[in-house]
Structure formats: C-alpha cells, structure tokens
Scaffold this active site. Structure first.
Site, PDB file in Angstrom:
ATOM      1  CB  THR A 282       3.616   2.531  -1.118  1.00 28.46           C
ATOM      2  OG1 THR A 282       2.687   1.983  -0.175  1.00 28.46           O
ATOM      3  CG2 THR A 282       4.779   1.563  -1.299  1.00 28.46           C
TER       4      THR A 282
ATOM      5  CE1 TYR B  53      15.985   6.558  14.953  1.00 27.41           C
ATOM      6  CE2 TYR B  53      15.277   4.605  13.754  1.00 27.41           C
ATOM      7  CZ  TYR B  53      16.138   5.672  13.900  1.00 27.41           C
ATOM      8  OH  TYR B  53      17.159   5.855  13.009  1.00 27.41           O
TER       9      TYR B  53
END
Length: 337
Positions: free
Chosen positions: A246, A168
């Site tokens: 998270t 990427y």
C-alpha cells in the site's frame, strides 16, 4: 517583431530548454539513488496516493495496477472457502528496532537466527518469514485504517509483513516476485468505545511504550522480546485476497489476511501515536498520522473467508459466526458512541 521582443522570446525558449535538461538530469539522478525517491511521496496533495504512479515510472502500478490494496471488504460478497486453513505464526519472542520513517511507524526484526518467525497455514502454499510491522493510523477516530468494512474505517491498522522464504532469499527480492509477500492485517478499535476498560493488547503496549523515543522522523528505538503471535486477536477467522503493497511501488505480490476481530487500543495510546512528527527535531513538519492509502477497486477479485455461513455447530448446538449476525467487523457495531 522588435529585436527586444525577439530577445525576450529567445530567453524564454532557452530557459525552458535549460529547465528541461536540468529536470531530466535530476530524474536520472533520482532513479540512480532509490532512497532519494522516499522523500518524493506523501499521503496528501500533489505527492499523495493519486499521484504516486506519476511521480516515478517504476511506480506505475500504483495508478495502472488491477490488484491494488487496500480494499473495502463487503461482508455480503465474501466467498466461503472450505480449503482455507488456520493461520499459524511462531510464538517465540523476538527483538528488533522501531523506526519513525517519516511515513509510518515500522518495527523491523533483528537479522539473526533467533529472530526467525515462520508464518504458515491460512491460504498460504509456502512458508513465509516475518520481516516487519507497519502501523497506519488517523489523526481523528473516524479514520486511520487502510482496509475498511462496509465503508467503515477504524482508528488504526497494524500490518504484519512476511516474505516467501522457500522461494526467495530476502524481503527485498520477494517484494517484486510472485507470491512473494504475506501481510496479516489487524484492525484496531478503541477499548473505551464499548466501555470495556483497558483491553489494549499487551504486545501493542510494548511497541507504544517506545513512541517517546521515536518522536521525530529518522528516530529509532530498540525493542526486545516482542511476541508477534501475541498481537493477533483471539480468533481463527479471517478474510483473504490477492493484492499489493500500500506504499510505492505498489507491488502486486501480496497475499492479504484481515483478521475478523479487532485488537484494542486506548485513547492514551492513540494520543501517543498522534504526537509523532514526520520531520526531524529542527524541522518537525506535519504530524505523522493519516498515513493511509484510500481503498482501491477490487476489479472482480474474490475475497475469501474461512467463516462458514449458516452452518450449525453440532457440538454446541448453535450457528458458527456469520457475517450477518456474529461478525466482529460490522460497520454499525463498532462505531463509537
């Protein structure tokens, strides 16, 4: 039914209809500007972790995902994997900016060729490029870390993020792509807990020294010559599993490594973190701390380790560290006295 009652009922219907239309327009406008959503999640109350997946449809993984993070690490359920290699992070120093985002303290590396740090080895099949550091901590010593060991949490946790630079082009793209992100997690322990004096990590001190400059949400400070490798504890042992970010949108694209030894932070340094505020100087809101997500179900995911259990080291004639005897992250060992 009197005309008065009928009129009142019609008014109520119209109000609900108008509210519904306005709310839909609001939702559509929020979806158009992703930044606006940043103000709509927190770490407590009705905008806290339990509701992240309901606030924004694009965050549905936060509630429905099966590979969510953080998790509680149970030493007796770890799986030894002989194929796990030593983690490697480039040693050279980098510059960047430290930001109080209102949710966390984040160090972001400068976007130049001199600041490219590679993260390789460990469980990784690709080369990852360091992007940022997140700091999670509690307002009290009993909690603060996102990951826990045998149910025991630490005062703080530092997370080192990198993106897959072989597949990427940047962090934003990798965030929602397969094997896109690596996070190396360092659990923090008070140096005074074992009466060891000031053993605080020198690279951590570089970050802590800038906290007065980022007292309020939105504040930034320049940080020069930080060694990301120098943040790591003196151990080659770690635990690893497949999980998620998270924070919203809880993308399940993360390979987690939790180092099997804490780094140390002093009481004064923790105090510096706990002085930070979520809001700006005019509206400081609440303290920034307690910015941790509760542990998520493992759902049968394996947690692997390179700690070889009960194997004699012939060179020195003793056992390698075992999760039962010499492990650093054992709940009762690190509880402050």
């Amino acid at each position: 039914m009197s005309s008065l009652t009928a009129g009142a009922e019609m008014t109520g219907i119209l109000r609900r209809l108008v509210f519904g239309i306005v709310f839909q327009i609001f939702l559509q406008s929020q979806t158009s500007f992703a930044v606006s959503w940043e103000e709509w999640w927190t770490y407590d109350g009705i905008s806290g972790p339990a509701f992240w997946g309901l606030i924004n449809p694009e965050w549905s993984l936060c509630n429905k995902g099966r590979r969510q993070s953080p998790v509680n690490l149970e030493p007796n359920k770890l799986l030894f994997d002989p194929n796990l290699r030593q983690l490697h992070i480039d040693k050279h120093r980098v510059s960047g900016k430290l930001t109080n985002t209102g949710h966390s303290v984040i160090f972001t590396v400068a976007n130049d060729t001199h600041s490219q740090i590679n993260v390789t080895g460990g469980p990784l099949s690709y080369r990852y490029q360091f992007q940022e550091i997140h700091v999670h901590y509690g307002l009290h010593d009993q909690f603060g870390s996102e990951h826990s060991v045998n149910g025991y949490t630490f005062p703080a946790e530092i997370q080192i993020f990198g993106f897959n630079s072989q597949l990427y082009t940047n962090f934003s793209e990798a965030l929602h792509k397969a094997q896109g992100i690596v996070v190396v997690s360092l659990l923090l322990q008070h140096s005074h807990a074992l009466q060891l004096g000031d053993l605080s990590n020198p690279e951590l001190r570089i970050l802590i020294d800038h906290l007065d400059d980022i007292r309020y949400g939105g504040n930034e400070a320049s940080v020069n010559r930080l060694s990301v490798r120098g943040l790591l504890p003196d151990t080659e042992y770690y635990m690893t599993y497949d999980g998620s970010t998270t924070m919203p949108a809880c993308h399940e694209t993360v390979t987690w490594l939790i180092m099997n030894k804490p780094i140390y932070i002093t009481k004064q340094q923790m105090h510096g973190l706990r002085r930070l505020m979520q809001g700006d100087e005019k509206h400081p809101k609440a303290p920034l701390g307690n910015n941790f997500r509760p542990p998520q179900p493992l759902h049968y995911r394996p947690v692997r380790t390179n700690i070889e259990f009960n194997v004699k080291n012939k060179a020195v004639g003793k056992q390698c560290p075992s999760m039962y005897k010499d492990v650093y992250y054992k709940a009762n060992s690190w509880r402050p006295h």
